[in-house]
Write an enzyme that holds these catalytic residues in place. Structure first.
Site, PDB file in Angstrom:
ATOM      1  N   LYS A  41       0.823  -1.194   0.000  1.00  0.00           N
ATOM      2  CA  LYS A  41       0.000   0.000   0.000  1.00  0.00           C
ATOM      3  C   LYS A  41       0.866   1.256   0.000  1.00  0.00           C
ATOM      4  CE  LYS A  41      -2.892  -2.303   3.414  1.00  0.00           C
ATOM      5  NZ  LYS A  41      -3.250  -2.255   4.870  1.00  0.00           N
ATOM      6  N   GLU A  97       7.615   2.360  -6.410  1.00  0.00           N
ATOM      7  CA  GLU A  97       7.782   1.796  -5.073  1.00  0.00           C
ATOM      8  C   GLU A  97       8.181   2.899  -4.101  1.00  0.00           C
ATOM      9  OE1 GLU A  97       6.992   0.014  -2.865  1.00  0.00           O
ATOM     10  OE2 GLU A  97       8.007  -1.917  -2.995  1.00  0.00           O
ATOM     11  N   ASP A  98       7.749   2.763  -2.857  1.00  0.00           N
ATOM     12  CA  ASP A  98       8.099   3.794  -1.879  1.00  0.00           C
ATOM     13  C   ASP A  98       9.517   3.591  -1.349  1.00  0.00           C
ATOM     14  OD1 ASP A  98       7.367   1.492  -0.562  1.00  0.00           O
ATOM     15  OD2 ASP A  98       5.985   2.458   0.838  1.00  0.00           O
ATOM     16  N   ASP A 101      14.399  -1.945   0.380  1.00  0.00           N
ATOM     17  CA  ASP A 101      15.160  -2.289   1.578  1.00  0.00           C
ATOM     18  C   ASP A 101      16.012  -3.516   1.225  1.00  0.00           C
ATOM     19  OD1 ASP A 101      15.867  -3.143   4.164  1.00  0.00           O
ATOM     20  OD2 ASP A 101      14.098  -2.237   5.021  1.00  0.00           O
ATOM     21  N   PHE A 150      14.673   3.147  10.620  1.00  0.00           N
ATOM     22  CA  PHE A 150      13.285   2.778  10.343  1.00  0.00           C
ATOM     23  C   PHE A 150      12.492   4.047  10.061  1.00  0.00           C
ATOM     24  CE2 PHE A 150       9.010   1.369  10.711  1.00  0.00           C
ATOM     25  CZ  PHE A 150       9.042   0.046  10.285  1.00  0.00           C
ATOM     26  N   VAL A 151      12.014   4.173   8.831  1.00  0.00           N
ATOM     27  CA  VAL A 151      11.324   5.403   8.453  1.00  0.00           C
ATOM     28  C   VAL A 151       9.829   5.170   8.271  1.00  0.00           C
ATOM     29  CG1 VAL A 151      13.263   6.663   7.458  1.00  0.00           C
ATOM     30  CG2 VAL A 151      12.049   4.989   6.051  1.00  0.00           C
ATOM     31  N   ARG A 163       1.257   6.446   8.111  1.00  0.00           N
ATOM     32  CA  ARG A 163       1.328   6.608   6.652  1.00  0.00           C
ATOM     33  C   ARG A 163       0.979   8.025   6.226  1.00  0.00           C
ATOM     34  NH1 ARG A 163       1.728   1.444   4.170  1.00  0.00           N
ATOM     35  NH2 ARG A 163       0.600  -0.223   5.220  1.00  0.00           N
TER      36      ARG A 163
HETATM   37  C1  PRP Z   1       7.441  -2.287   2.269  1.00  0.00           C
HETATM   38  C2  PRP Z   1       7.701  -1.321   1.133  1.00  0.00           C
HETATM   39  C3  PRP Z   1       8.211  -2.196   0.048  1.00  0.00           C
HETATM   40  C4  PRP Z   1       8.922  -3.310   0.791  1.00  0.00           C
HETATM   41  C5  PRP Z   1      10.383  -3.062   0.700  1.00  0.00           C
HETATM   42  O1  PRP Z   1       6.190  -2.859   2.057  1.00  0.00           O
HETATM   43  O2  PRP Z   1       6.531  -0.634   0.763  1.00  0.00           O
HETATM   44  O3  PRP Z   1       7.175  -2.745  -0.742  1.00  0.00           O
HETATM   45  O4  PRP Z   1       8.485  -3.260   2.159  1.00  0.00           O
HETATM   46  O5  PRP Z   1      11.086  -4.034   1.420  1.00  0.00           O
HETATM   47  P1  PRP Z   1      12.088  -5.074   0.751  1.00  0.00           P
HETATM   48  O6  PRP Z   1      12.962  -4.329  -0.214  1.00  0.00           O
HETATM   49  O7  PRP Z   1      12.860  -5.571   1.951  1.00  0.00           O
HETATM   50  O8  PRP Z   1      11.300  -6.157   0.107  1.00  0.00           O
HETATM   51  P2  PRP Z   1       5.372  -3.597   3.206  1.00  0.00           P
HETATM   52  O9  PRP Z   1       5.559  -5.070   3.055  1.00  0.00           O
HETATM   53  O10 PRP Z   1       5.724  -2.981   4.529  1.00  0.00           O
HETATM   54  O11 PRP Z   1       3.875  -3.271   2.783  1.00  0.00           O
HETATM   55  P3  PRP Z   1       3.099  -1.857   2.723  1.00  0.00           P
HETATM   56  O12 PRP Z   1       3.636  -1.111   1.517  1.00  0.00           O
HETATM   57  O13 PRP Z   1       1.683  -2.233   2.559  1.00  0.00           O
HETATM   58  O14 PRP Z   1       3.373  -1.104   3.998  1.00  0.00           O
END
Ligand code: PRP
Length: 180
Positions: A41, A97-98, A101, A150-151, A163
């Site tokens: 999301k 993508e936001d 990581d 952690f952001v 969010r």
């Molecule tokens: C977060 C973020 C990326 C992913 C990155 O999503 O939005 O999609 O983690 O992490 P990675 O590079 O280690 O795979 P999350 O699973 O927290 O879902 P959300 O976007 O619904 O918060």
């Protein structure tokens, strides 16, 4: 929420200014327009601003990926929870993508989308934490490289909160076992 255990890492103004630059670069690279695919999301806020910073024709679609959720590990287990509404064969696709990581989410998504034969497939990520990468990901456009903290905010959550913060903030209280 009464407490505010956050400090600003990237202000709302810097975010918007960088998004205008990204939009200009995307305009240049996609003169005929592009399909933006946002990962639910967290990327929704970035998608909404980025789409408006692009002046070429834009279409949008959404994809849901469950990674490790509340008990995220580096197991690499990822699955699709919501598929795109439309086919992407022959299209120029830009995944929005936001944050990147570990890279596990995007390396999985790229492998899924490549099988559908888009004409091109690239990634734009607002935030990149290169220090945490365990899977290589080729990112065409990055908003900001950030340190391993952690952001939250601007779409990013901790246990679904924060969010809606306009700025990207560091959560000062360590979030325990949850790792993004
Ligand atoms: C977060 C973020 C990326 C992913 C990155 O999503 O939005 O999609 O983690 O992490 P990675 O590079 O280690 O795979 P999350 O699973 O927290 O879902 P959300 O976007 O619904 O918060």
């Amino acid at each position: 929420m009464t407490e505010s255990p956050t400090r600003i890492l990237v202000t709302a103004d810097r975010i918007q200014s960088r998004i205008r630059e990204l939009g200009a670069a995307i305009d240049k690279d996609y003169p005929n327009g592009v399909l933006l695919v946002a990962i639910l999301k967290g990327a929704c806020f970035f998608l909404a601003d980025l789409a408006r910073a692009i002046t070429r024709p834009v279409r949008i679609d959404f994809i849901g990926i469950s990674s490790y959720g509340k008990s995220k590990t580096s197991s690499g287990e990822v699955k699709l929870t919501k598929d795109l509404d439309s086919a992407i064969d022959g299209l120029d696709v830009l995944v929005v993508e936001d944050i990147i990581d570990s890279g596990i989410t995007l390396s999985y998504l790229v492998s899924v989308l490549e099988q559908r034969k888009p004409r091109s497939l690239r990634i734009v990520a607002l935030l990149d934490k290169p220090d945490r990468r365990v899977r290589p990901v080729d990112v065409a456009y990055v908003g900001f490289q950030i340190p391993d903290e952690f952001v939250v905010g601007y779409g990013l959550d901790y246990a679904e909160s924060y969010r809606n913060l306009a700025d990207i903030c560091v959560l000062e209280v360590p979030p325990g076992p949850v790792v993004r």
